[in-house]
Scaffold this active site. Structure first.
Site, short mmCIF file in Angstrom:
data_model
loop_
_atom_site.label_atom_id
_atom_site.label_comp_id
_atom_site.label_asym_id
_atom_site.label_seq_id
_atom_site.Cartn_x
_atom_site.Cartn_y
_atom_site.Cartn_z
CB CYS A 1 -0.92 0.00 1.21
SG CYS A 1 -1.90 -1.49 1.33
CG HIS B 1 -3.20 3.12 2.84
ND1 HIS B 1 -3.73 2.89 1.59
CD2 HIS B 1 -3.25 1.93 3.50
CE1 HIS B 1 -4.06 1.62 1.49
NE2 HIS B 1 -3.79 1.02 2.62
CG ASN C 1 -6.82 -0.85 1.58
OD1 ASN C 1 -6.10 -0.41 0.68
ND2 ASN C 1 -6.33 -1.45 2.65
O1 UT7 Z 1 -3.76 -1.85 3.66
C1 UT7 Z 1 -3.57 -2.60 4.83
C2 UT7 Z 1 -4.64 -3.65 4.94
N1 UT7 Z 1 -5.16 -4.02 6.20
C3 UT7 Z 1 -5.80 -3.23 7.10
O2 UT7 Z 1 -5.84 -2.03 7.00
C4 UT7 Z 1 -6.48 -3.90 8.25
C5 UT7 Z 1 -6.39 -3.17 9.56
N2 UT7 Z 1 -7.36 -3.72 10.52
C6 UT7 Z 1 -8.65 -3.31 10.52
O3 UT7 Z 1 -9.03 -2.45 9.74
C7 UT7 Z 1 -9.59 -3.95 11.50
O4 UT7 Z 1 -8.86 -4.75 12.39
C8 UT7 Z 1 -10.71 -4.80 10.82
C9 UT7 Z 1 -11.69 -3.89 10.08
C10 UT7 Z 1 -10.09 -5.78 9.81
C11 UT7 Z 1 -11.50 -5.60 11.84
O5 UT7 Z 1 -12.09 -4.72 12.78
P1 UT7 Z 1 -12.12 -5.09 14.33
O6 UT7 Z 1 -12.92 -4.06 15.03
O7 UT7 Z 1 -10.68 -5.26 14.73
O8 UT7 Z 1 -12.93 -6.44 14.35
P2 UT7 Z 1 -12.40 -7.87 14.84
O9 UT7 Z 1 -11.36 -8.37 13.93
O10 UT7 Z 1 -12.09 -7.75 16.29
O11 UT7 Z 1 -13.67 -8.76 14.67
C12 UT7 Z 1 -14.81 -8.57 15.44
C13 UT7 Z 1 -15.82 -9.61 15.06
C14 UT7 Z 1 -15.28 -11.03 14.97
O12 UT7 Z 1 -16.28 -11.88 15.49
P3 UT7 Z 1 -16.15 -12.48 16.98
O13 UT7 Z 1 -14.86 -13.28 16.94
O14 UT7 Z 1 -16.04 -11.27 17.88
O15 UT7 Z 1 -17.38 -13.26 17.14
C15 UT7 Z 1 -15.17 -11.28 13.49
O16 UT7 Z 1 -15.34 -12.64 13.14
O17 UT7 Z 1 -16.34 -9.31 13.75
C16 UT7 Z 1 -16.33 -10.50 12.95
N3 UT7 Z 1 -16.17 -10.08 11.57
C17 UT7 Z 1 -17.20 -9.70 10.80
N4 UT7 Z 1 -18.51 -9.61 11.05
C18 UT7 Z 1 -19.31 -9.16 10.05
C19 UT7 Z 1 -15.02 -10.00 10.84
N5 UT7 Z 1 -15.31 -9.56 9.62
C20 UT7 Z 1 -16.64 -9.37 9.56
C21 UT7 Z 1 -17.53 -8.90 8.55
N6 UT7 Z 1 -18.84 -8.81 8.86
N7 UT7 Z 1 -17.11 -8.54 7.33
#
Ligand code: UT7
Length: 321
Positions: free
Chosen positions: A110, A245, A275
């Site tokens: 990125c 970004h 993204n």
């Molecule tokens: O260019 C670089 C690329 N990468 C990034 O920028 C990623 C950086 N990280 C992030 O942006 C965030 O960590 C995420 C958006 C990926 C995730 O957000 P979060 O608030 O950290 O959520 P989480 O990973 O803690 O997940 C919370 C819950 C999980 O369920 P449980 O385990 O709490 O039951 C996930 O399974 O949300 C669930 N989950 C979803 N639910 C609905 C994960 N993806 C989804 C989804 N829809 N698309």
């Protein structure tokens, strides 16, 4: 001698996929995606090829800069994967615009466009180039696993370009790497049918530890902003426009919080594009340049993080009228 930005361009796929569209085949919702990331929709490649869009972006940027392919001394393309391993996407763009300039792709995930800006600066500073075409092109929809809701909802496809020319404009740049091959990883394929290949093929899709990337991103972007401002002898408050970004609105907010920057200075297009990896800052630049947002003499700060884990920031003074 440094460089100034002489022209910009971008081209996105026609197809727009909303969060509700994704919820048709994934266990997700517009509410989850929007509140966690700020994304509402993204462009996705269907009938178009990535290189066709990259060429279109380049042509728009060249016209905007008032130059032709023959004026270009170097073509750099920020991409994780073009349509072909060889020729490189940069060579394909060069062929289309009638350029014989040295051309190569650069993969810094990125942060690719910022790495290209710094390479362009070095070529120009050493007298090896006067006009550099920087292209960015990412087909994220071809790299993610569309059954993995934790990654595929985050990304979009797109291309962009800028022409930079020798002159005053770039004020400072900082690039860094915090090597980590696990938290964001997208394996390549292991070979077609080599009888000697004994490696087991990793799943061909993005693997990401979202939480770890989030922590790295907030720290790296904050640190890079401080460092690049220091090198330019500016304070973060003296920057007119922030072009971060576009990975997650929460990451952008958290990394800028300590600088108490007026939010109207922070440019966003994540809601409409998701993204787009390297291409995010390029499309953002073109969008706001075309809207007439930037005034001559204003200072633009680009800041990004990505797989590698790479990060960086560049400050450029806007020179166009
Ligand atoms: O260019 C670089 C690329 N990468 C990034 O920028 C990623 C950086 N990280 C992030 O942006 C965030 O960590 C995420 C958006 C990926 C995730 O957000 P979060 O608030 O950290 O959520 P989480 O990973 O803690 O997940 C919370 C819950 C999980 O369920 P449980 O385990 O709490 O039951 C996930 O399974 O949300 C669930 N989950 C979803 N639910 C609905 C994960 N993806 C989804 C989804 N829809 N698309």
């Amino acid at each position: 001698m440094s460089f100034y930005i002489a022209g910009t361009g971008s081209a996105l796929p026609e197809k727009v996929v909303t969060n509700d569209d994704l919820a048709q085949f994934l266990d997700t919702s517009d509410e989850w995606i929007y509140t966690r990331t700020g994304i509402r929709r993204r462009h996705v490649l269907t009938h178009e090829k990535l290189d066709e869009l990259a060429i279109r972006s380049a042509q728009i940027a060249l016209a905007d800069a008032g130059v032709t392919g023959a004026d270009v001394d170097l073509i750099l393309c920020a991409t994780m994967r073009g349509d072909t391993y060889t020729p490189s996407l940069a060579c394909i763009v060069g062929e289309a615009i009638g350029s014989h300039a040295p051309s190569f792709d650069l993969n810094a995930a990125c942060v690719g466009v910022l790495y290209c800006m710094e390479v362009a600066d070095s070529f120009i500073a050493s007298g090896k180039a006067k006009t550099v075409l920087i292209v960015s092109a990412e087909a994220m929809s071809k790299l993610v696993d569309w059954t993995d809701r934790s990654t595929c909802v985050l990304f979009g496809d797109g291309t962009g370009a800028m022409v930079v020319r020798a002159g005053e404009g770039r004020l400072a740049g900082v690039l860094s790497t915090n090597p980590d091959s696990k938290v964001i990883r997208m394996p390549n394929f292991e070979g077609l049918n080599s009888p000697y290949n004994v490696y087991e093929q990793e799943k061909l899709a993005m693997h990401m530890d979202g939480g770890e990337v989030y922590k790295f991103a907030v720290n790296a972007m904050g640190r890079n902003i401080e460092e690049v401002c220091e090198r330019a002898n500016l304070t973060p408050a003296q920057i007119d426009w922030y072009l971060p970004h576009q990975a997650n609105v929460r990451i952008i907010d958290a990394s800028l919080k300590k600088f108490k920057i007026d939010k109207s200075k922070v440019l966003l297009n994540i809601a409409d594009c998701g993204n787009m990896s390297a291409t995010s800052v390029m499309v953002l630049l073109d969008e706001y340049a075309k809207k007439g947002t930037f005034r001559k003499g204003e200072k633009l700060l680009f800041v990004a993080f990505g797989g590698g884990l790479t990060s960086g920031a560049v400050i450029v003074e806007w020179k166009k009228d």
